[in-house]
Motif scaffolding. Structure first.
Motif, PDB file in Angstrom:
ATOM      1  N   GLU A 148       0.821  -1.219   0.000  1.00  0.00           N
ATOM      2  CA  GLU A 148       0.000   0.000   0.000  1.00  0.00           C
ATOM      3  C   GLU A 148       0.851   1.263   0.000  1.00  0.00           C
ATOM      4  OE1 GLU A 148       0.291  -1.315   4.380  1.00  0.00           O
ATOM      5  OE2 GLU A 148       0.145  -2.240   2.383  1.00  0.00           O
ATOM      6  N   ALA A 160      -3.161 -12.093   0.379  1.00  0.00           N
ATOM      7  CA  ALA A 160      -3.227 -12.731  -0.949  1.00  0.00           C
ATOM      8  C   ALA A 160      -2.017 -13.621  -1.145  1.00  0.00           C
ATOM      9  CB  ALA A 160      -3.279 -11.669  -2.044  1.00  0.00           C
ATOM     10  N   THR A 172      -9.736  -5.485  -6.012  1.00  0.00           N
ATOM     11  CA  THR A 172      -8.609  -4.729  -6.563  1.00  0.00           C
ATOM     12  C   THR A 172      -7.271  -5.380  -6.229  1.00  0.00           C
ATOM     13  OG1 THR A 172      -8.690  -3.234  -4.637  1.00  0.00           O
ATOM     14  CG2 THR A 172      -9.821  -2.530  -6.648  1.00  0.00           C
ATOM     15  N   LEU A 173      -7.184  -6.085  -5.090  1.00  0.00           N
ATOM     16  CA  LEU A 173      -5.939  -6.792  -4.780  1.00  0.00           C
ATOM     17  C   LEU A 173      -5.724  -7.939  -5.755  1.00  0.00           C
ATOM     18  CD1 LEU A 173      -3.472  -7.006  -2.969  1.00  0.00           C
ATOM     19  CD2 LEU A 173      -4.820  -8.408  -1.380  1.00  0.00           C
ATOM     20  N   ARG A 174      -6.786  -8.651  -6.078  1.00  0.00           N
ATOM     21  CA  ARG A 174      -6.694  -9.709  -7.088  1.00  0.00           C
ATOM     22  C   ARG A 174      -6.288  -9.126  -8.437  1.00  0.00           C
ATOM     23  NH1 ARG A 174      -8.515 -14.864  -7.683  1.00  0.00           N
ATOM     24  NH2 ARG A 174      -9.373 -14.792  -5.569  1.00  0.00           N
ATOM     25  N   TYR A 219      -6.595  -1.373  -0.924  1.00  0.00           N
ATOM     26  CA  TYR A 219      -7.182  -2.394  -1.783  1.00  0.00           C
ATOM     27  C   TYR A 219      -8.350  -3.089  -1.101  1.00  0.00           C
ATOM     28  CZ  TYR A 219      -2.689  -1.685  -4.069  1.00  0.00           C
ATOM     29  OH  TYR A 219      -1.607  -1.108  -4.671  1.00  0.00           O
ATOM     30  N   ASN A 228      -7.471  -3.497   4.482  1.00  0.00           N
ATOM     31  CA  ASN A 228      -8.633  -3.628   3.608  1.00  0.00           C
ATOM     32  C   ASN A 228      -9.338  -2.286   3.487  1.00  0.00           C
ATOM     33  OD1 ASN A 228     -10.874  -4.438   2.172  1.00  0.00           O
ATOM     34  ND2 ASN A 228     -11.609  -5.901   3.686  1.00  0.00           N
ATOM     35  N   VAL A 262      -7.303 -14.687  -2.351  1.00  0.00           N
ATOM     36  CA  VAL A 262      -7.323 -13.465  -1.551  1.00  0.00           C
ATOM     37  C   VAL A 262      -8.220 -13.764  -0.362  1.00  0.00           C
ATOM     38  CG1 VAL A 262      -7.952 -11.033  -1.419  1.00  0.00           C
ATOM     39  CG2 VAL A 262      -6.983 -11.940  -3.546  1.00  0.00           C
ATOM     40  N   VAL A 280      -2.195  -6.591   3.274  1.00  0.00           N
ATOM     41  CA  VAL A 280      -2.489  -5.160   3.177  1.00  0.00           C
ATOM     42  C   VAL A 280      -3.716  -4.826   4.014  1.00  0.00           C
ATOM     43  CG1 VAL A 280      -1.496  -4.884   0.856  1.00  0.00           C
ATOM     44  CG2 VAL A 280      -3.918  -5.498   1.111  1.00  0.00           C
TER      45      VAL A 280
END
Length: 307
Positions: A174, A302, A233-235, A229, A202, A248, A200
């Motif tokens: 991040e 993730a 969006t992390l995926r 994320y 959330n 994730v 990260v």
């Protein structure tokens, strides 16, 4: 201004404020949900000289040694999460701070390497005999040197890629202005099919999206956190970096007592006050499960994999 992940120019302002710079706006992409700041004011020098990992400084500024104790607990939980993947393996921790995770992981791993910009942490690594790279470029050079020294048979055994089986990055991604580019570079440290564990905050934390707690929204945003994320969006980030996304997972680091303290008093650390009589493993697991069902835990983990 375009969204870093999807390129959309449609976004809206999120409620809350950046605690160390209220002039910065908190924006959310209408298309993909990426949360980002209207300004980015950090660089490598900021992290190298910022003293972010000075434990004594943390205590002097806050008077709270429990913050340091929390980091030990978090690192222990991280170790338990990845233990099966690191036993007898070569691992590297990106943004390794004062080495808290690596100190606990070292007895189980074949080898460990830290990557940390902040210069004042080096003495800790020397104390625990843990190799430290002061930049990603130095880590890449170390990896290349190891590859050059390896025999052709050893190269074949390593899968023809980098030298590490597992890379971890806990609450680091991040902070990155170009996370896609950095993830691609980090992938070059890994053997073929090597894994990355990324943790990260959330962006869809329940205190922001369900309870809409004003005090928390004016505390949690911070200028070094350039992007926040959610599970989607992390995926997407991993996929854009050319990595396979194994999963994730939604994880709740802080217990229900902390949430209730925010809601009732507008302050953190409720677990230090009410946790003794309120928190239990059964309650924590149930609370985490309920939040995870709607993607609203405080943390995401993730697993990405080098193709």
């Amino acid at each position: 201004m375009q969204c870093y992940l999807c390129g959309s120019e449609r976004y809206f302002r999120r409620e809350g404020r950046v605690r160390d710079n209220p002039s910065i706006e908190i924006l959310e992409c209408e298309s993909c949900g990426l949360v980002f700041l209207s300004e980015q004011n950090t660089n490598d020098e900021f992290y190298a000289q910022g003293g972010m990992h000075n434990q004594q400084q943390v205590y002097e500024l806050t008077g709270r040694r429990d913050l340091i104790n929390d980091m030990y607990r978090f690192n222990r939980s991280r170790l338990e999460f990845v233990l099966d993947s690191l036993i007898g393996k070569d691992i590297v921790d990106f943004g390794s701070g004062y080495g808290g995770f690596l100190i606990q992981a070292k007895p189980f791993a074949k080898s460990v390497l830290g990557i940390e910009l902040e210069s004042q942490v080096r003495a800790v690594y020397e104390q625990y005999d843990i190799p430290l790279a002061s930049s990603l470029e130095q880590a890449l050079a170390i990896s290349q040197s190891l590859t050059t020294k390896a025999t052709s048979d050893q190269k074949q055994l390593s899968g023809g890629g980098g030298n590490y089986d597992l890379l971890t990055a806990f609450h680091v991604i991040e902070h990155l202005a170009d996370p896609i580019g950095i993830l691609r570079q980090l992938a070059s440290l890994l053997k073929d099919n090597g894994k990355m564990i990324i943790e990260v905050p959330n962006a869809n934390d329940a205190l922001l999206t369900i309870y809409k707690n004003k005090a928390f929204s004016e505390f949690t945003y911070w200028s070094p956190h350039l992007y926040l994320y959610n599970p989607h969006t992390l995926r997407k980030l991993g996929q854009k970096a050319g990595l396979a996304v194994d999963f994730v997972k939604c994880v709740q680091r802080y217990p229900l007592s902390n949430t209730l303290h925010w809601l009732s008093n507008g302050l953190p650390a409720g677990q230090k006050i009410w946790g003794g009589f309120l928190d239990s493993q059964i309650l924590q697991e149930s609370y985490e499960s309920a939040l995870a069902s709607v993607g609203a835990t405080d943390t995401l983990i993730a697993q990405f994999r080098k193709r």
